[in-house]
Structure formats: C-alpha cells, structure tokens
Motif scaffolding. Structure first.
Motif, PDB file in Angstrom:
ATOM      1  N   ASP A   1      11.311  -0.807  -0.337  1.00  0.00           N
ATOM      2  CA  ASP A   1      11.796  -1.372  -1.588  1.00  0.00           C
ATOM      3  C   ASP A   1      12.671  -0.356  -2.329  1.00  0.00           C
ATOM      4  O   ASP A   1      12.524   0.856  -2.166  1.00  0.00           O
ATOM      5  CB  ASP A   1      10.596  -1.774  -2.456  1.00  0.00           C
ATOM      6  N   ARG A   2      13.563  -0.877  -3.174  1.00  0.00           N
ATOM      7  CA  ARG A   2      14.423   0.004  -3.962  1.00  0.00           C
ATOM      8  C   ARG A   2      13.612   0.830  -4.954  1.00  0.00           C
ATOM      9  O   ARG A   2      13.996   1.952  -5.311  1.00  0.00           O
ATOM     10  CB  ARG A   2      15.481  -0.827  -4.699  1.00  0.00           C
ATOM     11  N   ALA A   3      12.484   0.294  -5.415  1.00  0.00           N
ATOM     12  CA  ALA A   3      11.652   1.041  -6.361  1.00  0.00           C
ATOM     13  C   ALA A   3      11.126   2.323  -5.734  1.00  0.00           C
ATOM     14  O   ALA A   3      10.971   3.342  -6.417  1.00  0.00           O
ATOM     15  CB  ALA A   3      10.501   0.162  -6.844  1.00  0.00           C
ATOM     16  N   ILE A   4      10.854   2.302  -4.416  1.00  0.00           N
ATOM     17  CA  ILE A   4      10.372   3.514  -3.743  1.00  0.00           C
ATOM     18  C   ILE A   4      11.482   4.559  -3.720  1.00  0.00           C
ATOM     19  O   ILE A   4      11.253   5.746  -3.995  1.00  0.00           O
ATOM     20  CB  ILE A   4       9.905   3.171  -2.318  1.00  0.00           C
ATOM     21  N   TYR A   5      12.708   4.118  -3.387  1.00  0.00           N
ATOM     22  CA  TYR A   5      13.835   5.043  -3.419  1.00  0.00           C
ATOM     23  C   TYR A   5      14.007   5.642  -4.821  1.00  0.00           C
ATOM     24  O   TYR A   5      14.212   6.851  -4.978  1.00  0.00           O
ATOM     25  CB  TYR A   5      15.117   4.312  -3.016  1.00  0.00           C
ATOM     26  N   GLY A   6      13.929   4.809  -5.834  1.00  0.00           N
ATOM     27  CA  GLY A   6      14.118   5.291  -7.206  1.00  0.00           C
ATOM     28  C   GLY A   6      13.075   6.308  -7.612  1.00  0.00           C
ATOM     29  O   GLY A   6      13.390   7.332  -8.241  1.00  0.00           O
ATOM     30  N   ALA A   7      11.807   6.067  -7.238  1.00  0.00           N
ATOM     31  CA  ALA A   7      10.740   7.005  -7.594  1.00  0.00           C
ATOM     32  C   ALA A   7      10.936   8.349  -6.893  1.00  0.00           C
ATOM     33  O   ALA A   7      10.760   9.415  -7.505  1.00  0.00           O
ATOM     34  CB  ALA A   7       9.384   6.411  -7.238  1.00  0.00           C
ATOM     35  N   LEU A   8      11.324   8.312  -5.621  1.00  0.00           N
ATOM     36  CA  LEU A   8      11.540   9.564  -4.889  1.00  0.00           C
ATOM     37  C   LEU A   8      12.760  10.324  -5.418  1.00  0.00           C
ATOM     38  O   LEU A   8      12.739  11.556  -5.518  1.00  0.00           O
ATOM     39  CB  LEU A   8      11.708   9.267  -3.401  1.00  0.00           C
TER      40      LEU A   8
ATOM     41  N   ALA B   1       0.834  -1.206   0.000  1.00  0.00           N
ATOM     42  CA  ALA B   1       0.000   0.000   0.000  1.00  0.00           C
ATOM     43  C   ALA B   1       0.864   1.250   0.000  1.00  0.00           C
ATOM     44  O   ALA B   1       0.620   2.198  -0.766  1.00  0.00           O
ATOM     45  CB  ALA B   1      -0.925  -0.015   1.212  1.00  0.00           C
ATOM     46  N   TYR B   2       1.886   1.273   0.860  1.00  0.00           N
ATOM     47  CA  TYR B   2       2.799   2.414   0.889  1.00  0.00           C
ATOM     48  C   TYR B   2       3.501   2.593  -0.458  1.00  0.00           C
ATOM     49  O   TYR B   2       3.609   3.711  -0.993  1.00  0.00           O
ATOM     50  CB  TYR B   2       3.836   2.230   1.990  1.00  0.00           C
ATOM     51  N   ALA B   3       4.014   1.496  -0.999  1.00  0.00           N
ATOM     52  CA  ALA B   3       4.762   1.583  -2.259  1.00  0.00           C
ATOM     53  C   ALA B   3       3.883   2.106  -3.389  1.00  0.00           C
ATOM     54  O   ALA B   3       4.313   2.937  -4.205  1.00  0.00           O
ATOM     55  CB  ALA B   3       5.333   0.211  -2.619  1.00  0.00           C
ATOM     56  N   THR B   4       2.617   1.668  -3.447  1.00  0.00           N
ATOM     57  CA  THR B   4       1.716   2.116  -4.510  1.00  0.00           C
ATOM     58  C   THR B   4       1.459   3.611  -4.423  1.00  0.00           C
ATOM     59  O   THR B   4       1.538   4.334  -5.430  1.00  0.00           O
ATOM     60  CB  THR B   4       0.390   1.348  -4.415  1.00  0.00           C
ATOM     61  N   LEU B   5       1.176   4.103  -3.221  1.00  0.00           N
ATOM     62  CA  LEU B   5       0.845   5.518  -3.073  1.00  0.00           C
ATOM     63  C   LEU B   5       2.080   6.409  -3.219  1.00  0.00           C
ATOM     64  O   LEU B   5       2.027   7.461  -3.876  1.00  0.00           O
ATOM     65  CB  LEU B   5       0.175   5.756  -1.720  1.00  0.00           C
TER      66      LEU B   5
ATOM     67  N   LEU C   1       5.154  10.310   3.501  1.00  0.00           N
ATOM     68  CA  LEU C   1       4.746   8.909   3.652  1.00  0.00           C
ATOM     69  C   LEU C   1       5.962   7.995   3.771  1.00  0.00           C
ATOM     70  O   LEU C   1       5.927   6.987   4.490  1.00  0.00           O
ATOM     71  CB  LEU C   1       3.893   8.486   2.456  1.00  0.00           C
ATOM     72  N   PHE C   2       7.040   8.346   3.069  1.00  0.00           N
ATOM     73  CA  PHE C   2       8.286   7.583   3.160  1.00  0.00           C
ATOM     74  C   PHE C   2       8.830   7.620   4.596  1.00  0.00           C
ATOM     75  O   PHE C   2       9.250   6.586   5.152  1.00  0.00           O
ATOM     76  CB  PHE C   2       9.299   8.164   2.170  1.00  0.00           C
ATOM     77  N   LYS C   3       8.803   8.811   5.216  1.00  0.00           N
ATOM     78  CA  LYS C   3       9.268   8.928   6.601  1.00  0.00           C
ATOM     79  C   LYS C   3       8.371   8.127   7.544  1.00  0.00           C
ATOM     80  O   LYS C   3       8.848   7.465   8.482  1.00  0.00           O
ATOM     81  CB  LYS C   3       9.283  10.398   7.015  1.00  0.00           C
ATOM     82  N   GLU C   4       7.053   8.203   7.302  1.00  0.00           N
ATOM     83  CA  GLU C   4       6.119   7.441   8.128  1.00  0.00           C
ATOM     84  C   GLU C   4       6.365   5.945   8.006  1.00  0.00           C
ATOM     85  O   GLU C   4       6.286   5.192   8.990  1.00  0.00           O
ATOM     86  CB  GLU C   4       4.689   7.791   7.697  1.00  0.00           C
ATOM     87  N   MET C   5       6.701   5.533   6.807  1.00  0.00           N
ATOM     88  CA  MET C   5       6.983   4.119   6.566  1.00  0.00           C
ATOM     89  C   MET C   5       8.233   3.674   7.322  1.00  0.00           C
ATOM     90  O   MET C   5       8.291   2.559   7.869  1.00  0.00           O
ATOM     91  CB  MET C   5       7.157   3.917   5.053  1.00  0.00           C
ATOM     92  N   LYS C   6       9.237   4.537   7.370  1.00  0.00           N
ATOM     93  CA  LYS C   6      10.468   4.201   8.089  1.00  0.00           C
ATOM     94  C   LYS C   6      10.205   4.112   9.587  1.00  0.00           C
ATOM     95  O   LYS C   6      10.756   3.241  10.285  1.00  0.00           O
ATOM     96  CB  LYS C   6      11.547   5.241   7.805  1.00  0.00           C
ATOM     97  N   LYS C   7       9.362   5.006  10.112  1.00  0.00           N
ATOM     98  CA  LYS C   7       9.055   4.975  11.539  1.00  0.00           C
ATOM     99  C   LYS C   7       8.354   3.679  11.927  1.00  0.00           C
ATOM    100  O   LYS C   7       8.563   3.143  13.021  1.00  0.00           O
ATOM    101  CB  LYS C   7       8.177   6.167  11.901  1.00  0.00           C
ATOM    102  N   ARG C   8       7.503   3.178  11.037  1.00  0.00           N
ATOM    103  CA  ARG C   8       6.780   1.940  11.331  1.00  0.00           C
ATOM    104  C   ARG C   8       7.665   0.710  11.185  1.00  0.00           C
ATOM    105  O   ARG C   8       7.242  -0.399  11.497  1.00  0.00           O
ATOM    106  CB  ARG C   8       5.568   1.803  10.406  1.00  0.00           C
ATOM    107  N   GLY C   9       8.883   0.903  10.668  1.00  0.00           N
ATOM    108  CA  GLY C   9       9.811  -0.222  10.549  1.00  0.00           C
ATOM    109  C   GLY C   9       9.560  -1.125   9.363  1.00  0.00           C
ATOM    110  O   GLY C   9      10.001  -2.281   9.359  1.00  0.00           O
ATOM    111  N   HIS C  10       8.862  -0.620   8.338  1.00  0.00           N
ATOM    112  CA  HIS C  10       8.619  -1.428   7.141  1.00  0.00           C
ATOM    113  C   HIS C  10       9.888  -1.528   6.296  1.00  0.00           C
ATOM    114  O   HIS C  10      10.728  -0.616   6.283  1.00  0.00           O
ATOM    115  CB  HIS C  10       7.505  -0.809   6.294  1.00  0.00           C
ATOM    116  N   LEU C  11      10.020  -2.613   5.591  1.00  0.00           N
ATOM    117  CA  LEU C  11      11.129  -2.795   4.661  1.00  0.00           C
ATOM    118  C   LEU C  11      10.825  -2.006   3.389  1.00  0.00           C
ATOM    119  O   LEU C  11       9.845  -2.274   2.696  1.00  0.00           O
ATOM    120  CB  LEU C  11      11.320  -4.278   4.327  1.00  0.00           C
TER     121      LEU C  11
END
Length: 722
Positions: free
Chosen positions: A363-370, A331-335, A351-361
């Motif tokens: 993906d490299r695709a999220i880094y690439g898009a940002l 869900a995070y990766a899609t949005l 949302l990326f920061k929120e994802m890091k706080k929750r401890g989710h893994l």
C-alpha cells in the motif's frame, strides 16, 4: 334516467368515498368524488366549557389541545404524527392525557387514566417506549402496578429500564431487579443482560461490574456470551484486574471458553503491556480450542502498536511465525507502520523487503511511513529510492510524501533537489501548502538567498497561497529556531518588497520584548504607525509591556486607553505588566482598579490578581493575622507575593485598617525572607505616603460636604490639585 342510489343514513359511519366527513386538524374535509376538493380546516375552540361525559368511542386521538398552557410543551406535528402511527389508540389517549396536563403527574392525569376500563402490560410497554420524562414514566409505571388485576410482566419491566436509561437515569434502572423481586417477579438473566448492555454501550465499566455482582447475589449464572460481554466492557474501560477476576468466576462455573473469550483477555493484556501473561493465555487457547488465525494476531499487533509497545509487537510476530500463520497485507502494514513511526526504521524496512519477496501488494501508506521514517534519521537517499520504487509500482505519491522529501533534502543542504520536487508537486496538480514551502523558505533565509526567497514568495502568490499568513507562520518558526534578531534581519529585507502585515509586526515585537530588547520593539511600533499597517489591540498590548520595561508608565497608560477606545480588551500580560508598573511608581489606586478591570473582562485572570481581591477583603477586619493566612495560602498554591500583592496590603490597610497592622504584615514577610530589607523600607515609605494621601482626601471630602471649602478659599487658603 336511472334512479339515484340513496345516501347512507346518519347512523352509518361516513367515509370519504360518500362525500362528507367531520373535519379535524389533521383530517381534511372531502367533498365530491374520491379525494377531490380537499380543504384543511383548523378546529375552533368550543364555546361551551361544560364538562361532557367521556366516551372512548368518540375520542379523536389525532386532536391536539391548543390551549396556551399546553402549546409550549406540545410536540411538533411531524413528531406527533410519527408517534401516532406507531401507537395504538389507547396508548395515544394516555400520551394525550400527559400532554394536556403539561407532562406533570397529578390528580387530573389520574382522573383521565381512570376512564380506561383496564390497562394491559403491552399498553404500558407502548407508552414507556415513547416517554422521555423519567419522573412521569415512573409515576405511570407504579400507578399501573396498583391497579386491580394487573401484574407487570418482563416486557414492561424491560421497557421501564430502557426508558430510565434513555433519560440518563441509569442508577434508578439498576434498582429494577430489587423491584421485580419485591413484586414477586424474580429477575432472569435477560433483565441483567439488558442492564449490562446499556452500561457497556455507554462505557460505564464499573457499573457493568456492579450489575454482575448483583447477578451473583440473585443466584443468576451468566451464559458464556454474557461473561464475554462483561469482560469486554471492563477491558475497554481499563479495568483489566476486574476482568480477570470475572474470568476466574467463569472457570469456577465450569464454562468452556470460546475464541472470543480468549481474544478479549489477550487484547486487554496487550493493552497494558503484560506480554508474559498474554502468552500464557495464548498457549491455553492453542491447547483448549485452536490456534489464533491471522486476524487475531493482527488485532494483537494493532493494540500493541497503539500503546507504543514495539517489543511486544515483535514477540507476537514471532509467535505468529511459530504457529505457521502466514501474515497478510494488513498484518504487514500494521507492523511496518508502527515500527516506522516508532523510530525503528531498519526493522520496518526488513519487513518491507520480506513483503516484496512474498509478492504482496504494498500500500502507498506503507511507502509513506517508511519515507517519513528515513527522513527523520536523515537517510534521504533511501527515502528517494523508495519514492522511485513507489512510482515504478504504478502509484502516485501524495502531498505528504513530497513534503517529507522536501524537508529531508533541505535538512542535508540539497535545496536545489528539494525545489525540483516542489516544482514536480505543482506539475502533478498537487496544491502545495505551508508545510511544503517552509523548509525552502528556511533554507533561503539561512543562506541569505534573498532573490530565491522573493521568487518563491511570488510563486506562492501565483498558486493562490495566503502569502502573508504563511510568512507570519514562517517568522514564528524562524524566531523559535534562530532567534528574534535573525528574524528581524530577514524582515528588514522583505519590507522593501511590501511583505508586511500587522501579524508579522506583532510576532517580532513580542519576541524582542521577551528577550529584553524593548527599544527595538518600540522602533517597530513607531515604524508601524507610519506605514499602511494599523496597530490592533494585540500590538498595543505588546507596546504596554515594552513601555513598562523602559519605565514609561504614562505612555503605557496611553496605549491602554487606545485599546479601550477600540472597544477591545488588553491581553492578560498587558494587564499584569501595567499593574506592576503602576505599583512601582506609587499609583496604587489605579493599579487596584486595573486588577478589578482585568478580572471583570477576561475568563481566567492571573492568580495574583485573584488573591489581590482576597487580601483587600481580609484587610477589612484590620487583623494582620487574617492577611497573613491569605499569604500562606498563596505560597502553598505556588504563587509568591509580588508588587501587586504588596500594594494590595497597603491599599487595604490604608482604607480599612491602620499603619501598625500593615507593618506587622511586612515584618512577617521580612522575617520569612520573602521581602528584602531595602524593599521593606521602600514599602514602609509608600505606606506612609499613601496613608497621608487618603487622610488628605478624607479631610477635603469633609470640607466639601460641610461647605467649608469656599470659605477657606475666600480667606486665602490654597488647595493642592487632586
């Protein structure tokens, strides 16, 4: 010695275990022991052509007719064998009867089928499952229905429907419910389900709705599953309003929605951006059934992202949080990916920061898009910080991320850092491409850093990159950004290093000709002739346009002849320029011949060329009104008349009509202000000169035909050269 066992009598059936068996094409002769001395024999054609009485017990289903008439339509041995394994002997007999008669229905096929004692519905199903000729299948299906004591069952009707649909006769398959009803077998829900499934699999949404309406006429009420299938097919084919009308019928029938029912409607409303209606359905789903889970919410977000509705995505995200549903990695990766590609980098980064706080893994695709999103808004520092975070997380950046950073650093004039990242990609065994080096080449060219430019080209060559092909792409990009003059200056510096190719010359010549620098383009053409680069048809086509711009029509014709000698075809632009140039100097016949040559050689010629032939044909009537009608049609199609059209009027009227009719056309054009008064006078003079020329040619042809030319020459008459 023990007594030998007697051989079996001739009345018993011989098996391979006993030694000898009658050979056929697909059954080898067996002699001796078990599977020993195998020999394959081709059956010979029997010399006796008398028709033998048919005995089904002696019929060999593996034997294929080898007559010339049926060999062309026979299936391959592998296909025939695989079909034979799936069919019963009687079904194989029917298929063989079709094949013997070239898969055509007729009296001979009927005679073969009448040898059978009876035909069962299961046998019809077997035959229709492998039949790929819809006409033959229909004839066989209706023939069996007329047999005494036979009645089709649901299985045979279904097999017939599958056969018709498989052979793209789905409209005929849709008429089977009426056929069943007329034969005393009212269709059930299963028959309609088959038709609906066929159309939905082929994305024929309106056909699905047609079958649904037919169900209501027959009084058949669908189950919830079938209602869902109909609505899903309509939503997928962009017929949401019809899907909502089916949902209204669903509720009127008193059926209870499933989660699939709600999700089909929700995804359809998301697809068209009707968020308020979607939220109403979502509320009804919570009240009547259950709250959507994270997978349902992710599906909604994915649909909205694909449609570019980012505001709708965020509203769905808020609904998910209101329901207390925890978003997962998908869900995070899609949005985040959708927000980043949609230019809303800040919200995606939050949302990326929120994802890091929750401890989710992450993906490299999220880094690439940002990273790509930060580069697009020229916040290269934040993009570099994300790269460090990516590598600290144990990931290895891919070439796309490095290319984005190289482009971003070059855009903020940090070329040295961009070059370091380029070197790092080489150290990481990532093979750079043209996208990697294009920003660096562009920066070196703008800063006139010639040594760094050439050094990078050498490094590209060592890496195995196609340097000349990449240079041609670079010059096309440089011309688009800086213009042809700047590109020409860069090319002048590279010529001394040997970085030249025909493609680069063509790109530069074409760009110079388009901005009106025909002389500079021709200087490159002359320079090219004196170098190791051999001009091709594209080069000569560009040169034709340059010579026409300078009024050197003779040289342009020479270039055209060069292309023909190369067994090639000029470009459409070259045809158009040269024909207009010939019209301007009064070479109307040559221009018309060039128009015909263009339309004969290219797939889609210019619109004015096509109307040229139409005008020439209209001139045969010697009626100015017919030509004016063609000109009016041209104007409606957005194709105003030009030199070629005016010359076509002159050529057609001089050949098939009169000067008076041609002048009426030009007067009409003058009154409509499509032709200036000066040009009208010029074309009137060309009309008179061309008519004189045609008249002189006609007189000369008559003298030659009657043999008077030599007599006139003997009396001292001199003829002008043609």
């Amino acid at each position: 010695m023990p007594p030998q066992s007697p051989l079996p009598s001739k009345s018993n059936k011989l098996y391979f275990f006993y030694g000898h068996r009658k050979p056929s094409q697909n059954r080898p002769v067996v002699r001796g022991g078990l599977f020993s001395n195998r020999q394959t024999l081709n059956p010979k054609k029997p010399k006796n052509t008398e028709v033998q009485p048919f005995d089904i017990h002696k019929w060999d289903p593996h034997f294929l007719s080898q007559s010339p008439s049926s060999s062309a339509l026979a299936l391959s041995p592998e296909t025939s064998f695989s079909i034979s394994l799936r069919l019963s002997p009687i079904a194989r007999f029917i298929i063989d009867a079709f094949r013997k008669n070239q898969n055509k229905w007729g009296p001979s096929v009927v005679a073969e089928l009448q040898k059978l004692r009876r035909v069962t519905p299961n046998l019809v199903v077997e035959v229709l499952k492998v039949q790929n000729n819809p006409t033959l299948a229909s004839k066989f299906f209706h023939w069996t229905g007329k047999q005494k004591g036979y009645n089709h069952n649901y299985a045979s009707y279904n097999a017939f429907a599958y056969c018709l649909n498989r052979n793209n006769q789905f409209r005929a398959a849709d008429q089977l419910p009426e056929l069943m009803d007329s034969q005393g077998k009212p269709p059930s829900e299963k028959q309609f389900e088959i038709l609906i499934r066929m159309h939905s699999d082929a994305n024929r949404g309106l056909r699905v709705y047609y079958i649904y309406e037919k169900m209501k006429k027959f009084g058949v009420k669908p189950r919830v599953f079938l209602y869902n299938r109909v609505m899903d097919a309509l939503v997928k084919t962009n017929h949401l309003d019809l899907a909502l009308s089916v949902y209204d019928d669903f509720r009127e029938d008193g059926l209870v929605e499933e989660s699939m029912t709600f999700m089909i409607l929700i995804k359809g409303l998301c697809k068209v951006g009707r968020i308020d209606e979607m939220l109403e359905i979502l509320s009804k789903m919570r009240t009547n059934l259950c709250k959507p889970d994270v997978f349902a919410y992710t599906a909604m977000v994915r649909v909205l992202v694909s449609e570019g509705n980012l505001d709708g995505c965020l509203r769905v995200w808020d609904e998910m949080k209101r329901d207390g549903v925890e978003p997962d990695v998908m869900a995070y990766a899609t949005l985040i990916t959708g927000l980043s590609k949609g230019g809303r980098t800040g919200e995606g980064h939050e949302l990326f920061k929120e994802m890091k706080k929750r401890g989710h893994l992450i993906d490299r695709a999220i880094y690439g898009a940002l990273i790509e999103s930060f580069v697009a808004i020229r916040e290269v520092g934040s993009a570099c910080d994300l790269l460090k975070d990516l590598m600290a997380s144990g990931y290895r950046a891919d070439l796309g991320i490095y290319n984005s950073l190289i482009e971003g650093l070059c855009s903020v004039n940090q070329v040295e850092k961009a070059y370091k990242i380029f070197q790092f990609t080489i150290q990481e065994d990532l093979k750079p491409d043209f996208v990697s080096v294009k920003p660096l080449l562009m920066s070196y060219a703008e800063a006139e850093q010639k040594e760094d430019f050439c050094q990078l080209l050498k490094q590209m060559k060592n890496l195995g990159l196609p340097v000349l092909d990449d240079l041609s792409k670079f010059f096309a990009f440089l011309i688009e950004k800086k213009g042809p003059i700047a590109a020409l200056d860069t090319f002048t510096d590279l010529k001394a290093k040997g970085y030249i190719s025909v493609k680069i010359y063509n790109i530069l010549m074409d760009s110079l000709q388009k901005i009106g620098h025909a002389k500079k383009a021709l200087s490159l053409f002359d320079e090219m002739n004196g170098s190791t680069c051999t001009p091709n048809s594209c080069t000569y086509s560009i040169a034709i346009a340059c010579f026409v711009d300078l009024g050197e029509i003779q040289e342009a014709c020479t270039c055209h002849n060069k292309i023909i000698e190369m067994s090639s075809i000029p470009s459409v632009a070259a045809y158009s320029c040269l024909s207009k140039g010939l019209c301007k100097i009064g070479e109307i016949d040559a221009a018309m011949m060039l128009v015909r040559d263009c339309l004969a050689n290219v797939d889609s010629g210019p619109m004015e060329f096509k109307y040229t032939l139409t005008i020439l044909h209209a001139c045969k009537s010697n009626e100015s009104e017919n030509v004016i009608e063609v000109l009016n049609e041209m104007m409606q199609e957005g194709c105003p008349p030009d030199e070629v059209i005016y010359s076509a009027i002159i050529s057609g009227m001089c050949k098939h009509g009169t000067i008076e009719e041609a002048r009426k056309i030009f007067v009409n054009l003058r009154e409509r202000k499509l032709l200036t008064e000066a040009n009208a006078i010029v074309y009137d003079e060309i009309l008179i000169d061309h008519m004189k020329e045609k008249t002189a040619q006609l007189v000369l042809s008559g003298l030659k035909f009657f043999g008077l030319e030599s007599k006139l020459k003997s009396k001292g008459v001199k003829f002008l050269p043609s």
